[in-house]
Design a protein around this motif. Structure first.
Motif, PDB file in Angstrom:
ATOM      1  N   ALA A 388     -41.154 -99.268 -29.027  1.00 40.61           N
ATOM      2  CA  ALA A 388     -41.323-100.048 -27.803  1.00 40.61           C
ATOM      3  C   ALA A 388     -40.782-101.459 -27.954  1.00 40.61           C
ATOM      4  O   ALA A 388     -41.106-102.140 -28.930  1.00 40.61           O
ATOM      5  CB  ALA A 388     -42.805-100.097 -27.418  1.00 40.61           C
ATOM      6  N   PRO A 389     -39.986-101.938 -27.001  1.00 46.55           N
ATOM      7  CA  PRO A 389     -39.594-103.347 -27.009  1.00 46.55           C
ATOM      8  C   PRO A 389     -40.810-104.229 -26.789  1.00 46.55           C
ATOM      9  O   PRO A 389     -41.786-103.816 -26.144  1.00 46.55           O
ATOM     10  CB  PRO A 389     -38.598-103.448 -25.847  1.00 46.55           C
ATOM     11  CG  PRO A 389     -38.904-102.284 -24.969  1.00 46.55           C
ATOM     12  CD  PRO A 389     -39.405-101.205 -25.868  1.00 46.55           C
ATOM     13  N   ALA A 390     -40.764-105.449 -27.314  1.00 47.57           N
ATOM     14  CA  ALA A 390     -41.940-106.329 -27.271  1.00 47.57           C
ATOM     15  C   ALA A 390     -42.428-106.565 -25.850  1.00 47.57           C
ATOM     16  O   ALA A 390     -43.628-106.645 -25.602  1.00 47.57           O
ATOM     17  CB  ALA A 390     -41.604-107.660 -27.942  1.00 47.57           C
ATOM     18  N   SER A 391     -41.510-106.668 -24.896  1.00 46.37           N
ATOM     19  CA  SER A 391     -41.891-106.982 -23.517  1.00 46.37           C
ATOM     20  C   SER A 391     -42.459-105.785 -22.769  1.00 46.37           C
ATOM     21  O   SER A 391     -42.958-105.936 -21.654  1.00 46.37           O
ATOM     22  CB  SER A 391     -40.683-107.514 -22.750  1.00 46.37           C
ATOM     23  OG  SER A 391     -39.642-106.537 -22.737  1.00 46.37           O
ATOM     24  N   TYR A 396     -45.142 -98.611 -22.732  1.00 40.43           N
ATOM     25  CA  TYR A 396     -44.883 -97.487 -23.623  1.00 40.43           C
ATOM     26  C   TYR A 396     -46.188 -96.839 -24.078  1.00 40.43           C
ATOM     27  O   TYR A 396     -46.331 -95.612 -24.054  1.00 40.43           O
ATOM     28  CB  TYR A 396     -44.082 -97.951 -24.844  1.00 40.43           C
ATOM     29  CG  TYR A 396     -42.585 -97.950 -24.645  1.00 40.43           C
ATOM     30  CD1 TYR A 396     -41.764 -97.100 -25.376  1.00 40.43           C
ATOM     31  CD2 TYR A 396     -41.985 -98.792 -23.723  1.00 40.43           C
ATOM     32  CE1 TYR A 396     -40.387 -97.095 -25.203  1.00 40.43           C
ATOM     33  CE2 TYR A 396     -40.604 -98.809 -23.540  1.00 40.43           C
ATOM     34  CZ  TYR A 396     -39.809 -97.953 -24.274  1.00 40.43           C
ATOM     35  OH  TYR A 396     -38.452 -97.952 -24.089  1.00 40.43           O
ATOM     36  N   GLN A 397     -47.154 -97.660 -24.516  1.00 40.13           N
ATOM     37  CA  GLN A 397     -48.428 -97.106 -24.961  1.00 40.13           C
ATOM     38  C   GLN A 397     -49.170 -96.441 -23.813  1.00 40.13           C
ATOM     39  O   GLN A 397     -49.876 -95.441 -24.004  1.00 40.13           O
ATOM     40  CB  GLN A 397     -49.288 -98.209 -25.587  1.00 40.13           C
ATOM     41  CG  GLN A 397     -48.753 -98.778 -26.889  1.00 40.13           C
ATOM     42  CD  GLN A 397     -48.854 -97.816 -28.056  1.00 40.13           C
ATOM     43  OE1 GLN A 397     -49.454 -96.747 -27.946  1.00 40.13           O
ATOM     44  NE2 GLN A 397     -48.266 -98.187 -29.192  1.00 40.13           N
ATOM     45  N   ASP A 450     -35.142 -92.685 -35.303  1.00 37.17           N
ATOM     46  CA  ASP A 450     -34.918 -93.752 -36.280  1.00 37.17           C
ATOM     47  C   ASP A 450     -33.904 -94.765 -35.771  1.00 37.17           C
ATOM     48  O   ASP A 450     -34.062 -95.973 -35.986  1.00 37.17           O
ATOM     49  CB  ASP A 450     -34.447 -93.163 -37.606  1.00 37.17           C
ATOM     50  CG  ASP A 450     -35.556 -92.414 -38.340  1.00 37.17           C
ATOM     51  OD1 ASP A 450     -36.731 -92.582 -37.953  1.00 37.17           O
ATOM     52  OD2 ASP A 450     -35.240 -91.660 -39.283  1.00 37.17           O
ATOM     53  N   ARG A 451     -32.859 -94.279 -35.094  1.00 33.45           N
ATOM     54  CA  ARG A 451     -31.867 -95.206 -34.531  1.00 33.45           C
ATOM     55  C   ARG A 451     -32.483 -96.085 -33.456  1.00 33.45           C
ATOM     56  O   ARG A 451     -32.208 -97.287 -33.388  1.00 33.45           O
ATOM     57  CB  ARG A 451     -30.685 -94.425 -33.953  1.00 33.45           C
ATOM     58  CG  ARG A 451     -29.751 -93.824 -35.005  1.00 33.45           C
ATOM     59  CD  ARG A 451     -28.442 -93.395 -34.375  1.00 33.45           C
ATOM     60  NE  ARG A 451     -28.630 -92.370 -33.369  1.00 33.45           N
ATOM     61  CZ  ARG A 451     -28.608 -91.058 -33.610  1.00 33.45           C
ATOM     62  NH1 ARG A 451     -28.420 -90.617 -34.851  1.00 33.45           N
ATOM     63  NH2 ARG A 451     -28.778 -90.185 -32.639  1.00 33.45           N
ATOM     64  N   ALA A 452     -33.327 -95.492 -32.628  1.00 34.26           N
ATOM     65  CA  ALA A 452     -33.982 -96.274 -31.571  1.00 34.26           C
ATOM     66  C   ALA A 452     -34.902 -97.332 -32.166  1.00 34.26           C
ATOM     67  O   ALA A 452     -34.954 -98.476 -31.686  1.00 34.26           O
ATOM     68  CB  ALA A 452     -34.771 -95.343 -30.648  1.00 34.26           C
ATOM     69  N   ILE A 453     -35.628 -96.975 -33.229  1.00 29.26           N
ATOM     70  CA  ILE A 453     -36.526 -97.928 -33.880  1.00 29.26           C
ATOM     71  C   ILE A 453     -35.727 -99.067 -34.513  1.00 29.26           C
ATOM     72  O   ILE A 453     -36.081-100.244 -34.388  1.00 29.26           O
ATOM     73  CB  ILE A 453     -37.393 -97.212 -34.933  1.00 29.26           C
ATOM     74  CG1 ILE A 453     -38.387 -96.271 -34.233  1.00 29.26           C
ATOM     75  CG2 ILE A 453     -38.143 -98.217 -35.802  1.00 29.26           C
ATOM     76  CD1 ILE A 453     -39.163 -95.386 -35.191  1.00 29.26           C
ATOM     77  N   ALA A 454     -34.634 -98.722 -35.203  1.00 31.37           N
ATOM     78  CA  ALA A 454     -33.809 -99.741 -35.848  1.00 31.37           C
ATOM     79  C   ALA A 454     -33.172-100.676 -34.817  1.00 31.37           C
ATOM     80  O   ALA A 454     -33.127-101.900 -35.001  1.00 31.37           O
ATOM     81  CB  ALA A 454     -32.722 -99.076 -36.679  1.00 31.37           C
ATOM     82  N   GLN A 458     -33.923-104.685 -34.462  1.00 35.02           N
ATOM     83  CA  GLN A 458     -32.817-105.634 -34.491  1.00 35.02           C
ATOM     84  C   GLN A 458     -32.839-106.543 -33.263  1.00 35.02           C
ATOM     85  O   GLN A 458     -32.613-107.752 -33.355  1.00 35.02           O
ATOM     86  CB  GLN A 458     -31.491-104.891 -34.567  1.00 35.02           C
ATOM     87  CG  GLN A 458     -30.268-105.801 -34.723  1.00 35.02           C
ATOM     88  CD  GLN A 458     -28.987-104.999 -34.845  1.00 35.02           C
ATOM     89  OE1 GLN A 458     -28.957-103.792 -34.612  1.00 35.02           O
ATOM     90  NE2 GLN A 458     -27.902-105.679 -35.204  1.00 35.02           N
ATOM     91  N   ASP A 459     -33.139-105.955 -32.102  1.00 32.77           N
ATOM     92  CA  ASP A 459     -33.208-106.752 -30.866  1.00 32.77           C
ATOM     93  C   ASP A 459     -34.330-107.780 -30.949  1.00 32.77           C
ATOM     94  O   ASP A 459     -34.179-108.924 -30.493  1.00 32.77           O
ATOM     95  CB  ASP A 459     -33.427-105.833 -29.662  1.00 32.77           C
ATOM     96  CG  ASP A 459     -32.211-104.975 -29.344  1.00 32.77           C
ATOM     97  OD1 ASP A 459     -31.107-105.327 -29.836  1.00 32.77           O
ATOM     98  OD2 ASP A 459     -32.361-103.978 -28.619  1.00 32.77           O
ATOM     99  N   GLN A 460     -35.476-107.381 -31.517  1.00 34.85           N
ATOM    100  CA  GLN A 460     -36.618-108.303 -31.599  1.00 34.85           C
ATOM    101  C   GLN A 460     -36.321-109.449 -32.574  1.00 34.85           C
ATOM    102  O   GLN A 460     -36.662-110.588 -32.305  1.00 34.85           O
ATOM    103  CB  GLN A 460     -37.863-107.543 -32.044  1.00 34.85           C
ATOM    104  CG  GLN A 460     -38.404-106.565 -31.002  1.00 34.85           C
ATOM    105  CD  GLN A 460     -39.696-105.911 -31.451  1.00 34.85           C
ATOM    106  OE1 GLN A 460     -40.558-106.548 -32.027  1.00 34.85           O
ATOM    107  NE2 GLN A 460     -39.832-104.618 -31.172  1.00 34.85           N
TER     108      GLN A 460
END
Length: 463
Positions: A388-391, A396-397, A450-454, A458-460
């Motif tokens: 989940a992106p921080a924003s 997501y949860q 795994d790619r989505a998590i990475a 990286q974005d955060q």
């Protein structure tokens, strides 16, 4: 820091433990409706199911609203609203009215769940989130094991007392959460509001004990006031220091919080997350047969409620005894591997139930799928937090918790229909096949996950 986790997390952990020790009404609800109110057993099932449908609404909106208005707001509204709704339920006698009140209770009681899961990701460094969610799961399991013991004593005095005590626990937990959220609100972590966010460096401890500033240990959002950007350093004792620079305000200012529509668009177009959620839906649909299909199947084989209760005790004891020791093993294995191995063990457990005809056979099955459960529930929540992106953590949860709630609502219907039409053995064969498909699916989608998590991490870090 305690056990490598910040003090604000432990305040939340304590509140979760107390809350689940006092969350016992739903476990005794069917008995209350039949024994105290003398409602027909056939009607009771429909009435109790309204709680599950209400929880779907709470999860659906609790997460996304916490992204927009803050975690604390949703937790307070949820707990206080649930306490009031619970008192209303205790005063009603008509099935339709009770069902409506239970729907409202379920909606309010589920509002805090995605907000709490997102809050943990807000304040716990990425490298320690697995530990945080495992400890959260332990608190829930321990509280859930103790709660029925307390409720049983209350029911001996009065069924109404059970409702009053749970409502009082909710109010007390709300007060505790407000006290611990004060520091987080002061730092601006919990409320990603329209003021935007800036990056912050939060002190951590290196292996040799020195204090250092690491990007892993920074909170997700630190608010800004006016044109001055603040960098906050949180020490192990909870105190903090600040430095401000007006000259850097233009560089550090972030855009305003995304709208609810933007968050929903993002989560509904996140294919790796949706694939993971659907796979876990299959797992939960099977898992909740442990409280719906299993007692019916055991009854058909001539086993009583006492034998089934012992199996639940075994499940709860194993979770409480093994969850914390298993953390080190999980940390070495990695989230994806833990999930796949946990599902594989669960497959074996349900396969044993296919041929089980005695209490000993079912006990062996419960031991096996409980070992699998150790590596599924908390690790799945950790995976959602990482994706989940921080924003949009709350959104997501929330969507993930909806999967849980729908499973709770559908599992009794699916299990009961299968057993009545084809027998318990057919149900366990179907469950085993579904779990095999879920295990294979999780393994095949590991790379995209795994790619989505990475990419998200990286974005955060770049944000």
């Amino acid at each position: 820091m305690i056990f490598g986790l910040p003090l604000v997390y432990w305040g939340l952990w304590l509140a979760i433990l107390i809350l689940w020790m006092g969350r016992f009404v739903t476990s005794f609800l069917s008995i209350y409706l039949v024994s105290a109110l003398h409602i027909n057993e056939g009607v009771v099932g429909a009435v109790v199911s309204m709680y599950g449908f209400g929880s779907i609404i709470g999860c659906l909106f609790g997460g996304t609203l916490s992204d927009r208005f803050g975690r604390q707001s949703m937790i307070i509204i949820g707990e206080i609203g649930a306490a009031i709704a619970l008192l209303v339920v205790s005063a009603l006698t008509a099935p339709v009215a009770i069902g409506a009140a239970l729907f409202v209770y379920g909606a309010f009681a589920s509002l805090p769940s995605p907000a709490i899961a997102a809050y943990i990701a807000d304040v716990v460094p990425v490298k320690r989130q697995q530990r945080a969610y495992v400890l959260q799961s332990w608190a829930i399991n321990f509280g859930y094991a103790i709660g029925p013991i307390v409720a049983n004593q209350l029911v001996k005095v009065s069924y109404s007392l059970m409702f009053y005590v749970e409502a009082a626990v909710m109010v007390a937990v709300t007060v505790l959460l407000i006290a611990f959220f004060r520091e987080v609100r002061h730092l601006g972590i919990a409320v990603p509001g329209p003021g935007g966010a800036v990056r912050a460096a939060v002190s951590g401890r290196s292996d040799d004990g020195r204090t250092q500033s690491t990007s892993d240990d920074k909170p997700a959002n630190v608010g800004i006031t006016g044109d001055v950007a603040a960098t906050a350093e949180v020490r192990d004792d909870g105190s903090r220091t600040e430095s401000a620079s007006s000259g850097d305000s233009a560089a550090t200012a972030a855009p305003s919080a995304p709208s609810l529509r933007d968050n929903w668009r993002r989560v509904l177009t996140d294919v790796p997350f949706l694939a993971f959620s659907m796979l876990m839906f299959g797992y939960y649909l099977v898992y909740f047969q442990s409280t719906s299909g299993l007692p019916i199947a055991m009854t058909d084989l001539g086993l009583g409620l006492g034998e089934y209760s012992v199996l639940l005790t075994i499940n709860g004891f194993m979770l409480c005894a093994l969850q914390i020791p298993a953390m080190k093993l999980f940390a070495r294995m990695g989230n994806s591997r833990v999930l796949v191995v946990g599902l594989a063990v669960t497959v074996v457990g349900y396969a044993v139930q296919i041929v089980a005809h005695s209490w000993a056979g079912f006990a062996l099955a419960v031991v096996l799928w409980t070992l699998g459960e150790l590596g599924t529930f908390p690790i799945a929540t950790t995976t959602v937090a990482a994706m989940a992106p921080a924003s949009a953590r709350g959104t997501y949860q929330g969507v993930y918790n909806v999967i849980w709630s729908v499973s709770i609502a559908l599992a009794p219907l699916v299990g009961g229909w299968t057993i009545s039409g084809f027998g318990g053995r057919t149900l366990w064969i179907a469950c085993t096949l579904v779990l095999i498909a879920v295990t294979i699916g999780l393994r095949l989608t590991k790379s995209s996950r795994d790619r989505a998590i990475a990419r998200n991490l990286q974005d955060q870090l770049a944000g």
